[in-house]
Motif scaffolding. Sequence first.
Motif, PDB file in Angstrom:
ATOM      1  N   ASN A 239       0.850  -1.179   0.000  1.00  0.00           N
ATOM      2  CA  ASN A 239       0.000   0.000   0.000  1.00  0.00           C
ATOM      3  C   ASN A 239       0.895   1.242   0.000  1.00  0.00           C
ATOM      4  O   ASN A 239       1.923   1.269   0.679  1.00  0.00           O
ATOM      5  N   VAL A 240       0.504   2.247  -0.769  1.00  0.00           N
ATOM      6  CA  VAL A 240       1.320   3.457  -0.894  1.00  0.00           C
ATOM      7  C   VAL A 240       1.631   4.060   0.477  1.00  0.00           C
ATOM      8  O   VAL A 240       2.744   4.534   0.724  1.00  0.00           O
ATOM      9  N   SER A 241       0.661   4.018   1.373  1.00  0.00           N
ATOM     10  CA  SER A 241       0.803   4.675   2.672  1.00  0.00           C
ATOM     11  C   SER A 241       1.602   3.863   3.681  1.00  0.00           C
ATOM     12  O   SER A 241       2.236   4.434   4.587  1.00  0.00           O
ATOM     13  N   THR A 242       1.582   2.530   3.561  1.00  0.00           N
ATOM     14  CA  THR A 242       2.170   1.700   4.622  1.00  0.00           C
ATOM     15  C   THR A 242       3.377   0.856   4.199  1.00  0.00           C
ATOM     16  O   THR A 242       4.027   0.242   5.046  1.00  0.00           O
ATOM     17  N   LEU A 243       3.667   0.812   2.897  1.00  0.00           N
ATOM     18  CA  LEU A 243       4.728  -0.091   2.423  1.00  0.00           C
ATOM     19  C   LEU A 243       6.075   0.184   3.088  1.00  0.00           C
ATOM     20  O   LEU A 243       6.774  -0.741   3.512  1.00  0.00           O
ATOM     21  N   LYS A 244       6.442   1.432   3.204  1.00  0.00           N
ATOM     22  CA  LYS A 244       7.754   1.784   3.753  1.00  0.00           C
ATOM     23  C   LYS A 244       7.929   1.241   5.175  1.00  0.00           C
ATOM     24  O   LYS A 244       8.993   0.722   5.527  1.00  0.00           O
ATOM     25  N   SER A 245       6.875   1.336   5.977  1.00  0.00           N
ATOM     26  CA  SER A 245       6.961   0.872   7.367  1.00  0.00           C
ATOM     27  C   SER A 245       6.935  -0.650   7.463  1.00  0.00           C
ATOM     28  O   SER A 245       7.355  -1.220   8.479  1.00  0.00           O
ATOM     29  N   LYS A 246       6.463  -1.327   6.403  1.00  0.00           N
ATOM     30  CA  LYS A 246       6.354  -2.791   6.442  1.00  0.00           C
ATOM     31  C   LYS A 246       7.530  -3.517   5.798  1.00  0.00           C
ATOM     32  O   LYS A 246       7.562  -4.749   5.778  1.00  0.00           O
ATOM     33  N   LEU A 247       8.471  -2.758   5.281  1.00  0.00           N
ATOM     34  CA  LEU A 247       9.617  -3.400   4.622  1.00  0.00           C
ATOM     35  C   LEU A 247      10.446  -4.255   5.580  1.00  0.00           C
ATOM     36  O   LEU A 247      11.184  -5.133   5.152  1.00  0.00           O
ATOM     37  N   LYS A 248      10.334  -3.999   6.860  1.00  0.00           N
ATOM     38  CA  LYS A 248      11.056  -4.804   7.842  1.00  0.00           C
ATOM     39  C   LYS A 248      10.614  -6.270   7.802  1.00  0.00           C
ATOM     40  O   LYS A 248      11.394  -7.169   8.128  1.00  0.00           O
ATOM     41  N   TYR A 249       9.379  -6.505   7.365  1.00  0.00           N
ATOM     42  CA  TYR A 249       8.885  -7.881   7.239  1.00  0.00           C
ATOM     43  C   TYR A 249       9.363  -8.532   5.938  1.00  0.00           C
ATOM     44  O   TYR A 249       9.457  -9.749   5.847  1.00  0.00           O
ATOM     45  N   TYR A 250       9.658  -7.700   4.951  1.00  0.00           N
ATOM     46  CA  TYR A 250      10.048  -8.228   3.630  1.00  0.00           C
ATOM     47  C   TYR A 250      11.311  -9.087   3.724  1.00  0.00           C
ATOM     48  O   TYR A 250      11.355 -10.206   3.213  1.00  0.00           O
ATOM     49  N   ASN A 251      12.338  -8.569   4.362  1.00  0.00           N
ATOM     50  CA  ASN A 251      13.604  -9.305   4.459  1.00  0.00           C
ATOM     51  C   ASN A 251      13.451 -10.618   5.224  1.00  0.00           C
ATOM     52  O   ASN A 251      14.080 -11.626   4.889  1.00  0.00           O
ATOM     53  N   LYS A 252      12.601 -10.621   6.252  1.00  0.00           N
ATOM     54  CA  LYS A 252      12.376 -11.851   7.023  1.00  0.00           C
ATOM     55  C   LYS A 252      11.670 -12.907   6.175  1.00  0.00           C
ATOM     56  O   LYS A 252      12.029 -14.086   6.195  1.00  0.00           O
ATOM     57  N   ILE A 253      10.656 -12.463   5.408  1.00  0.00           N
ATOM     58  CA  ILE A 253       9.905 -13.402   4.559  1.00  0.00           C
ATOM     59  C   ILE A 253      10.782 -13.889   3.409  1.00  0.00           C
ATOM     60  O   ILE A 253      10.750 -15.079   3.047  1.00  0.00           O
ATOM     61  N   LYS A 254      11.569 -12.989   2.848  1.00  0.00           N
ATOM     62  CA  LYS A 254      12.385 -13.318   1.680  1.00  0.00           C
ATOM     63  C   LYS A 254      13.361 -14.460   1.961  1.00  0.00           C
ATOM     64  O   LYS A 254      13.618 -15.306   1.088  1.00  0.00           O
ATOM     65  N   THR A 255      13.900 -14.511   3.158  1.00  0.00           N
ATOM     66  CA  THR A 255      14.878 -15.548   3.496  1.00  0.00           C
ATOM     67  C   THR A 255      14.236 -16.936   3.652  1.00  0.00           C
ATOM     68  O   THR A 255      14.935 -17.948   3.622  1.00  0.00           O
ATOM     69  N   LYS A 256      12.915 -16.962   3.794  1.00  0.00           N
ATOM     70  CA  LYS A 256      12.224 -18.235   4.029  1.00  0.00           C
ATOM     71  C   LYS A 256      11.530 -18.785   2.787  1.00  0.00           C
ATOM     72  O   LYS A 256      11.036 -19.915   2.811  1.00  0.00           O
TER      73      LYS A 256
END
Length: 285
Positions: A239-256
């Motif tokens: 989401n345009v408004s929340t993506l930046k704050s949720k990127l911390k989850y991206y790296n965790k998911i990406k490794t799995k």
Amino acid sequence: MTKKRVTKIDPKEKLSPYLDHQSNRQKKKTKAKTKVSASLSQLRNERKSALLKRLGLLVGISLFAILVLGYYISPLANVKSVQIEGETDLPVKDVVTATGIKASDKVVDYLFNKQVVNNKLSQKYSEIKNVNFRVKHFNNLVIKIDEYHTKGYIKTNKGYRKILSHGKLGSQYIPWSKVSSDKPVFVGYNHEISLKETLNLFNSLPSDFQDQIKLLSGNTRRKSQVIFLMKDGNVVIGNVSTLKSKLKYYNKIKTKVGKNTLIDLEVGAFSRPLTPNEKRAYGIT
């Protein structure tokens, strides 16, 4: 009758102090005259030397001025050729024409008045940030073009256009062969407003995440939705408004997860494998 004793007095002895005093005064006067004469002579030499220096300086400046004026009014000062320097995709002949420079113009005039040409070119070509001039072989004018940094590319019906660091689109349509693989491509953005919003979001993201993005899709279900195709083959939805704050989850998911995975950060934070239809839609083989 007793004889009076007569004492002999040497006149020179009596006059000696006076004579010595007179002699010393005379010597001092002579010495003083010599010093004054020497000082006046030195002063005259210094004045003469200073006068010669000033005269030499005036002659030098006059000769330089004559040479400069002679060069300026001579045909040698007329623009013989114009050369464009800098990494640019702009058409060189069109750029030279847009400068308005003529063969009868003086090279020196452009060295001290570059802003006129700078304004002309920047108004016609959004890529141009600044220009500088230098002269080669007396009358060959070299224009060094400094362009805005390219943030990415947008796909249009006519070709690809640069998305520049100051938010404007490049003036030129370029083929796919000239699109840098290091920069992301924006596709499906038919409205400038939605492109501007996504570009603002993109610019606010961490540089290490930006470098992983291959494509940004404007073909979304909602205006607030953003879709990123990553270089590793995964797709990120946010989401345009929340993506930046949720990127911390991206790296965790990406490794799995493996390749060809949809990482959804729009509402929550989860992942799933891409379907065959989704792979075709995103151009993933």
